[in-house]
Design a protein around this motif. Structure first.
Motif, PDB file in Angstrom:
ATOM      1  N   GLU A   1       6.094  -8.289   3.699  1.00  0.00           N
ATOM      2  CA  GLU A   1       5.863  -7.777   2.255  1.00  0.00           C
ATOM      3  C   GLU A   1       4.450  -7.393   1.976  1.00  0.00           C
ATOM      4  O   GLU A   1       4.250  -6.734   0.690  1.00  0.00           O
ATOM      5  CB  GLU A   1       6.129  -9.353   1.343  1.00  0.00           C
ATOM      6  CG  GLU A   1       7.684  -9.654   1.724  1.00  0.00           C
ATOM      7  CD  GLU A   1       8.071 -10.281   3.156  1.00  0.00           C
ATOM      8  OE1 GLU A   1       7.142 -10.224   4.019  1.00  0.00           O
ATOM      9  OE2 GLU A   1       9.065 -10.925   2.982  1.00  0.00           O
TER      10      GLU A   1
ATOM     11  N   LEU B   1       1.494  -0.367  -4.540  1.00  0.00           N
ATOM     12  CA  LEU B   1       0.397  -0.231  -5.409  1.00  0.00           C
ATOM     13  C   LEU B   1      -0.140   1.200  -5.318  1.00  0.00           C
ATOM     14  O   LEU B   1      -0.989   1.243  -6.053  1.00  0.00           O
ATOM     15  CB  LEU B   1      -0.446  -1.402  -5.303  1.00  0.00           C
ATOM     16  CG  LEU B   1      -0.045  -2.740  -5.898  1.00  0.00           C
ATOM     17  CD1 LEU B   1      -1.074  -3.712  -5.474  1.00  0.00           C
ATOM     18  CD2 LEU B   1      -0.105  -2.608  -7.526  1.00  0.00           C
ATOM     19  N   GLY B   2       0.253   1.907  -4.355  1.00  0.00           N
ATOM     20  CA  GLY B   2      -0.303   3.104  -4.279  1.00  0.00           C
ATOM     21  C   GLY B   2      -1.179   3.327  -3.212  1.00  0.00           C
ATOM     22  O   GLY B   2      -1.541   4.596  -3.176  1.00  0.00           O
ATOM     23  N   SER B   3      -1.344   2.703  -2.360  1.00  0.00           N
ATOM     24  CA  SER B   3      -2.456   2.770  -1.237  1.00  0.00           C
ATOM     25  C   SER B   3      -1.697   3.513  -0.141  1.00  0.00           C
ATOM     26  O   SER B   3      -0.639   3.540   0.048  1.00  0.00           O
ATOM     27  CB  SER B   3      -2.719   1.270  -0.688  1.00  0.00           C
ATOM     28  OG  SER B   3      -3.755   0.598  -1.510  1.00  0.00           O
TER      29      SER B   3
ATOM     30  N   LYS C   1      -1.478   4.613   3.789  1.00  0.00           N
ATOM     31  CA  LYS C   1      -0.919   3.896   4.808  1.00  0.00           C
ATOM     32  C   LYS C   1      -2.477   3.360   5.395  1.00  0.00           C
ATOM     33  O   LYS C   1      -2.364   2.207   5.964  1.00  0.00           O
ATOM     34  CB  LYS C   1      -0.198   4.460   5.763  1.00  0.00           C
ATOM     35  CG  LYS C   1       0.523   3.495   7.147  1.00  0.00           C
ATOM     36  CD  LYS C   1       1.597   4.446   7.722  1.00  0.00           C
ATOM     37  CE  LYS C   1       2.228   3.414   8.699  1.00  0.00           C
ATOM     38  NZ  LYS C   1       3.373   3.942   9.558  1.00  0.00           N
TER      39      LYS C   1
ATOM     40  N   ILE D   1      -3.514  -0.363   5.948  1.00  0.00           N
ATOM     41  CA  ILE D   1      -3.876  -1.064   7.306  1.00  0.00           C
ATOM     42  C   ILE D   1      -5.400  -1.707   7.274  1.00  0.00           C
ATOM     43  O   ILE D   1      -5.466  -2.760   7.729  1.00  0.00           O
ATOM     44  CB  ILE D   1      -3.745   0.234   8.462  1.00  0.00           C
ATOM     45  CG1 ILE D   1      -2.343   0.383   8.624  1.00  0.00           C
ATOM     46  CG2 ILE D   1      -4.209  -0.558   9.551  1.00  0.00           C
ATOM     47  CD1 ILE D   1      -2.140   1.686   9.710  1.00  0.00           C
TER      48      ILE D   1
ATOM     49  N   LYS E   1      -0.565 -22.365   4.185  1.00  0.00           N
ATOM     50  CA  LYS E   1      -0.188 -21.467   3.277  1.00  0.00           C
ATOM     51  C   LYS E   1       1.167 -21.599   2.697  1.00  0.00           C
ATOM     52  O   LYS E   1       1.577 -21.878   1.504  1.00  0.00           O
ATOM     53  CB  LYS E   1      -0.690 -20.151   3.404  1.00  0.00           C
ATOM     54  CG  LYS E   1      -1.958 -19.487   2.232  1.00  0.00           C
ATOM     55  CD  LYS E   1      -1.835 -18.104   2.685  1.00  0.00           C
ATOM     56  CE  LYS E   1      -3.237 -17.492   2.481  1.00  0.00           C
ATOM     57  NZ  LYS E   1      -3.377 -16.331   3.019  1.00  0.00           N
TER      58      LYS E   1
ATOM     59  N   MET F   1       7.747 -14.461  -2.706  1.00  0.00           N
ATOM     60  CA  MET F   1       7.983 -13.319  -3.464  1.00  0.00           C
ATOM     61  C   MET F   1       6.476 -13.114  -4.452  1.00  0.00           C
ATOM     62  O   MET F   1       6.157 -11.929  -4.129  1.00  0.00           O
ATOM     63  CB  MET F   1       9.103 -13.073  -3.754  1.00  0.00           C
ATOM     64  CG  MET F   1       9.850 -11.802  -3.509  1.00  0.00           C
ATOM     65  SD  MET F   1       9.453 -10.946  -1.948  1.00  0.00           S
ATOM     66  CE  MET F   1       9.093  -9.323  -2.470  1.00  0.00           C
TER      67      MET F   1
ATOM     68  N   GLN G   1       3.970 -14.393  -4.780  1.00  0.00           N
ATOM     69  CA  GLN G   1       2.789 -14.315  -4.031  1.00  0.00           C
ATOM     70  C   GLN G   1       2.418 -12.890  -3.873  1.00  0.00           C
ATOM     71  O   GLN G   1       1.167 -12.670  -3.951  1.00  0.00           O
ATOM     72  CB  GLN G   1       2.776 -14.908  -2.810  1.00  0.00           C
ATOM     73  CG  GLN G   1       2.488 -16.527  -2.789  1.00  0.00           C
ATOM     74  CD  GLN G   1       2.487 -17.157  -1.626  1.00  0.00           C
ATOM     75  OE1 GLN G   1       3.505 -16.880  -0.586  1.00  0.00           O
ATOM     76  NE2 GLN G   1       1.617 -18.108  -1.196  1.00  0.00           N
ATOM     77  N   VAL G   2       3.342 -12.280  -3.279  1.00  0.00           N
ATOM     78  CA  VAL G   2       3.260 -10.767  -2.941  1.00  0.00           C
ATOM     79  C   VAL G   2       2.709  -9.695  -4.176  1.00  0.00           C
ATOM     80  O   VAL G   2       2.027  -8.907  -3.889  1.00  0.00           O
ATOM     81  CB  VAL G   2       4.474 -10.294  -1.883  1.00  0.00           C
ATOM     82  CG1 VAL G   2       4.268  -8.896  -1.632  1.00  0.00           C
ATOM     83  CG2 VAL G   2       4.669 -11.240  -0.853  1.00  0.00           C
TER      84      VAL G   2
ATOM     85  N   ALA H   1      -7.260  -1.389  -6.334  1.00  0.00           N
ATOM     86  CA  ALA H   1      -5.906  -0.508  -6.512  1.00  0.00           C
ATOM     87  C   ALA H   1      -5.918   0.024  -7.755  1.00  0.00           C
ATOM     88  O   ALA H   1      -4.903   0.124  -8.667  1.00  0.00           O
ATOM     89  CB  ALA H   1      -4.874  -1.544  -6.382  1.00  0.00           C
ATOM     90  N   ALA H   2      -6.971   0.901  -7.844  1.00  0.00           N
ATOM     91  CA  ALA H   2      -6.858   1.776  -9.189  1.00  0.00           C
ATOM     92  C   ALA H   2      -5.849   2.730  -8.858  1.00  0.00           C
ATOM     93  O   ALA H   2      -5.337   3.220  -8.089  1.00  0.00           O
ATOM     94  CB  ALA H   2      -8.117   2.524  -9.182  1.00  0.00           C
ATOM     95  N   PRO H   3      -5.062   2.962 -10.213  1.00  0.00           N
ATOM     96  CA  PRO H   3      -3.588   3.899  -9.811  1.00  0.00           C
ATOM     97  C   PRO H   3      -4.153   5.151  -9.431  1.00  0.00           C
ATOM     98  O   PRO H   3      -5.013   5.843  -9.997  1.00  0.00           O
ATOM     99  CB  PRO H   3      -3.175   3.883 -11.455  1.00  0.00           C
ATOM    100  CG  PRO H   3      -4.301   3.386 -12.194  1.00  0.00           C
ATOM    101  CD  PRO H   3      -5.095   2.502 -11.219  1.00  0.00           C
ATOM    102  N   GLU H   4      -3.609   5.674  -8.351  1.00  0.00           N
ATOM    103  CA  GLU H   4      -3.808   7.008  -7.705  1.00  0.00           C
ATOM    104  C   GLU H   4      -2.768   8.059  -7.964  1.00  0.00           C
ATOM    105  O   GLU H   4      -1.540   7.426  -8.555  1.00  0.00           O
ATOM    106  CB  GLU H   4      -3.827   6.833  -6.250  1.00  0.00           C
ATOM    107  CG  GLU H   4      -5.209   6.057  -5.653  1.00  0.00           C
ATOM    108  CD  GLU H   4      -5.030   5.981  -4.140  1.00  0.00           C
ATOM    109  OE1 GLU H   4      -4.245   7.004  -3.674  1.00  0.00           O
ATOM    110  OE2 GLU H   4      -5.567   5.330  -3.612  1.00  0.00           O
TER     111      GLU H   4
ATOM    112  N   ASP I   1      -6.106   9.642   5.590  1.00  0.00           N
ATOM    113  CA  ASP I   1      -4.892   8.974   6.268  1.00  0.00           C
ATOM    114  C   ASP I   1      -4.379   9.772   7.533  1.00  0.00           C
ATOM    115  O   ASP I   1      -4.232   9.107   8.369  1.00  0.00           O
ATOM    116  CB  ASP I   1      -3.738   9.492   5.117  1.00  0.00           C
ATOM    117  CG  ASP I   1      -2.744   8.112   5.098  1.00  0.00           C
ATOM    118  OD1 ASP I   1      -3.194   7.134   5.300  1.00  0.00           O
ATOM    119  OD2 ASP I   1      -1.622   8.320   5.101  1.00  0.00           O
TER     120      ASP I   1
ATOM    121  N   PHE J   1      -7.083   8.929  10.322  1.00  0.00           N
ATOM    122  CA  PHE J   1      -6.922   7.581  10.629  1.00  0.00           C
ATOM    123  C   PHE J   1      -5.723   7.527  11.850  1.00  0.00           C
ATOM    124  O   PHE J   1      -5.637   7.109  12.746  1.00  0.00           O
ATOM    125  CB  PHE J   1      -6.643   6.611   9.646  1.00  0.00           C
ATOM    126  CG  PHE J   1      -6.559   5.332  10.097  1.00  0.00           C
ATOM    127  CD1 PHE J   1      -7.745   4.684  10.395  1.00  0.00           C
ATOM    128  CD2 PHE J   1      -5.428   4.474  10.371  1.00  0.00           C
ATOM    129  CE1 PHE J   1      -7.717   3.446  10.818  1.00  0.00           C
ATOM    130  CE2 PHE J   1      -5.427   3.222  10.705  1.00  0.00           C
ATOM    131  CZ  PHE J   1      -6.712   2.592  11.022  1.00  0.00           C
TER     132      PHE J   1
END
Lengths: 310, 333
Positions: free
Chosen positions: A190, A198-200, A202, A206, A309, B1, B3-4, B12-15, B32, B35
């Motif tokens: 999750e 959120l748009g990150s 990969k 990571i 947690k 859920m 929580q996530v 996390a600015a909108p890309e 990316d 990496f």
């Protein structure tokens, strides 16, 4: 997780009536046999604990005879017979060589773990890497020493601490890869999905979500690997050479290490050399135990945090 | 859920959404890619290192194979000053040490594994595991030093007693023959190696035992079995192949154990069936002689490294395939 499922040991029905529907209570010979087996298992543990205690006691007793700050910092004597002198250069060597190996093996190993868990998945190549990494774990350390000697030392024509670091790094690498993969596996999916949603990208997921979550486990596993590496002798035997004076330079000049000093002095007929061997052994055990205990503590604190947690 | 859904939204600015086809590459694309490539390369390193080890050792031991012929691997004579570079005696003595180590370590390891999994109270488990961990953490050279300085001479006395006891028995009299006065012997090496491989064998057998389904264990107990009968009836049949794999992995470790063996085995390259006599193993002879060796001897010692590597790789492959098959069977069951 099973702990919650397994009911608290079902109470055996103790009815004197002895109905055929009730299991027969173990009696006599069968109970004796079971008890005997349990005793044997306990004895097995005792059999493992005895050498540990005996060794630690003996090495501590002998080691404390010479152990002092001065012993840890003074240069090595030129003669095995000499009563003076300490193991300073060996302490320095063990530190720089182990740190050097750690700096190579841990980043590479973590990346390898990331590859296996985040990218390879169930691919054929991933399976191959996983398999070879397990094979590499089983390669004897002396073979690693031979390898670095013939591959590196003969080529650069110089024994250096760095060559020792290389050999140790080869030994540590598969261990770190394995721990990292195991720890990354434990990161809940999750979290990754949330980050990706959120748009990150990969790689960013990571780096900012997955790795921090797995970090304590990776640190703990790496610490164990470092502890093992610090005590290794065979990979250093031919790769680092010998020196009488402390050499902080990893890349130039020969070096020495605690383990190599112990190996060299263990067979010595001279009492002072033997005492130095025990002093060095005590130091080495101290380092290794502290690192192992630290790793344990990290694990315990981490699992407590996680279980607290959820 | 939930929580996530609300993680710290710090970075996390909108890309911008990635374009479908073509167009300028979106930000982060390169990072990316890089990496990913770095991670793959790290994985490939394992492959490269293993391949290099095999190639380098093979390349450097060629002289030995060429001078002595491939038969030298099986020749029993090791006498560098006479130009004899056989590996046979050392291979056999390596196996002797490993077998002694296994005979000592496996029963104890199985016992500890069962003790931890089935008998010890939950609270005591962690400390017990920690003790076994510590045993695994003690460096090989410290084991060697300890046995050499404290254990060897009492062991010599025990060897003498055992020898006197069995010297007239046909085969036993030879196997437990005249002990070396110093206590440095194949047996001593076997004992140290046994102690040293115990933690890994324990760890693997524990894992294997732990995979026995609770339902099976409970079923046997519910039928009125004692704890021992439960272990024999539910745990052992379930984990037989896993234990075999653990034994093989322990065997691989025992074969490669170097420094402790080099210190306590007494360095004699003459093949003997007497476990109370000094010997030498592939690993220990490398540690003791490589430093001063040159020419064919050096090449031969590198060849020994290759033989050692081959042994551990083969053992590793066997152990792994056994474990995998066991797992697959479990998956189906």
């Amino acid at each position: 997780m099973t702990a919650t499922v397994v009911p608290p040991a079902p109470p055996t029905p103790r009815s004197p009536s002895g109905s055929i529907l009730r299991p027969r209570k173990a009696t006599g010979w069968r109970r004796f046999k079971s008890g005997l087996a349990s005793v044997l298992f306990v004895l097995a543990f005792v059999a493992a604990a005895i050498p540990l205690i005996a060794l630690v006691y003996y090495v501590t007793r002998e080691g404390l005879k010479v152990f002092s700050w001065e012993f840890l910092t003074t240069e090595l004597p030129f003669s095995q017979r000499s009563v003076d002198g300490g193991i300073g250069p060996a302490v320095v060597g063990t530190i720089v060589i182990t740190v050097g190996a750690t700096l190579m093996a841990v980043p590479l190993g973590v990346l390898g773990g990331i590859y296996l868990n985040e990218y390879a998945g169930k691919s054929k190549f991933g399976a191959l890497v996983r398999f070879l990494s397990e094979i590499l774990t089983g390669v004897p350390s002396i073979v690693m020493g031979l390898f670095i000697y013939t591959f590196w030392v003969l080529r650069v024509k110089e024994q250096t601490g760095f060559a020792g670091s290389l050999a140790l790094a080869c030994l540590m690498l598969p261990v770190v890869i394995r721990t990292s993969e195991e720890m990354l596996k434990l990161v809940p999916h999750e979290l990754r999905e949330g980050s990706l949603a959120l748009g990150s990208r990969k790689s960013r997921t990571i780096r900012t979500v997955v790795l921090p979550h797995a970090a304590p486990g990776i640190v703990s596993g790496s610490l164990l690997a470092v502890a093992r590496a610090a005590g290794e002798t065979a990979p250093l035997l031919f790769t680092i050479g010998a020196t009488q004076t402390a050499n902080w330079n990893l890349f130039e000049g020969t070096n020495t290490a605690l383990s190599v000093q112990i190996f060299g002095n263990a067979n010595s007929p001279y009492i002072p050399a033997q005492e130095r061997a025990f002093g060095a052994a005590f130091t080495l055990i101290l380092i290794v135990f502290v690192a192992t205990a630290l790793a344990r503590i990290v694990t315990v604190v981490y699992t407590r945090r996680v279980s607290g947690k959820s | 859920m939930t929580q996530v859904l609300d993680p710290p939204a710090s970075g996390a600015a909108p890309e911008p959404p990635p374009p479908l086809v073509g167009g300028p590459r979106p930000p982060g694309y390169l990072a990316d890619r890089t990496f990913r490539i770095v991670a793959v390369l790290a994985g490939v390193m394992v492959l490269v290192i293993l391949a290099l080890i095999i190639w380098v050792l093979f390349d450097n031991s060629l002289e030995w194979f060429r001078e002595e012929g491939i038969g030298s691997v099986f020749s029993l004579d090791w006498a560098p000053n006479e130009g004899k570079y056989g590996a046979g005696a050392l291979v056999i003595m390596t196996l002797m040490v490993a077998v002694i180590a296994l005979l000592l370590a496996v029963p104890v390891s199985v016992g500890i594994a069962l003790f931890i999994n089935e008998i010890a109270p939950r609270r005591a488990r962690l400390p017990i595991v920690f003790v076994v961990d510590l045993l695994a953490a003690i460096p090989s050279v410290v084991f060697g030093l300890w046995v050499l300085r404290q254990l060897a001479s009492p062991l010599a006395d025990i060897y003498a007693d055992v020898h006197n006891l069995v010297k007239d028995v046909p085969i036993l009299g030879d196997v437990f023959g005249d002990p070396s006065a110093s206590g440095l012997a194949i047996m001593t090496a076997g004992i140290v190696v046994g102690i040293m491989i115990m933690p890994i064998v324990t760890a693997i057998t524990r894992e294997v035992f732990a995979t026995t389904p609770a339902s099976q264990k409970e079923a046997t107990l519910a039928m009125g079995a004692t704890r021992w009968e439960m272990i024999r009836g539910a745990i052992f049949p379930h984990s037989r192949s896993g234990v075999v794999a653990a034994v093989i992995i322990g065997f691989g470790r025992a074969v490669g154990e170097t420094i402790a063996v080099a210190l306590v085995i007494g360095s004699s390259q003459v093949l003997t069936e007497n476990v109370f006599a000094p010997g030498d193993t592939l690993a220990s002879i490398i540690a003791n002689q490589f430093g001063e060796a040159s020419g064919v001897q050096r090449s031969a010692l590198i060849g020994f490294g290759l033989v050692l590597l081959a042994m551990t790789i083969v053992l590793g492959i066997i152990a792994r395939s056994i474990l995998r098959r066991a797992n697959r069977r479990l998956g189906i069951a």
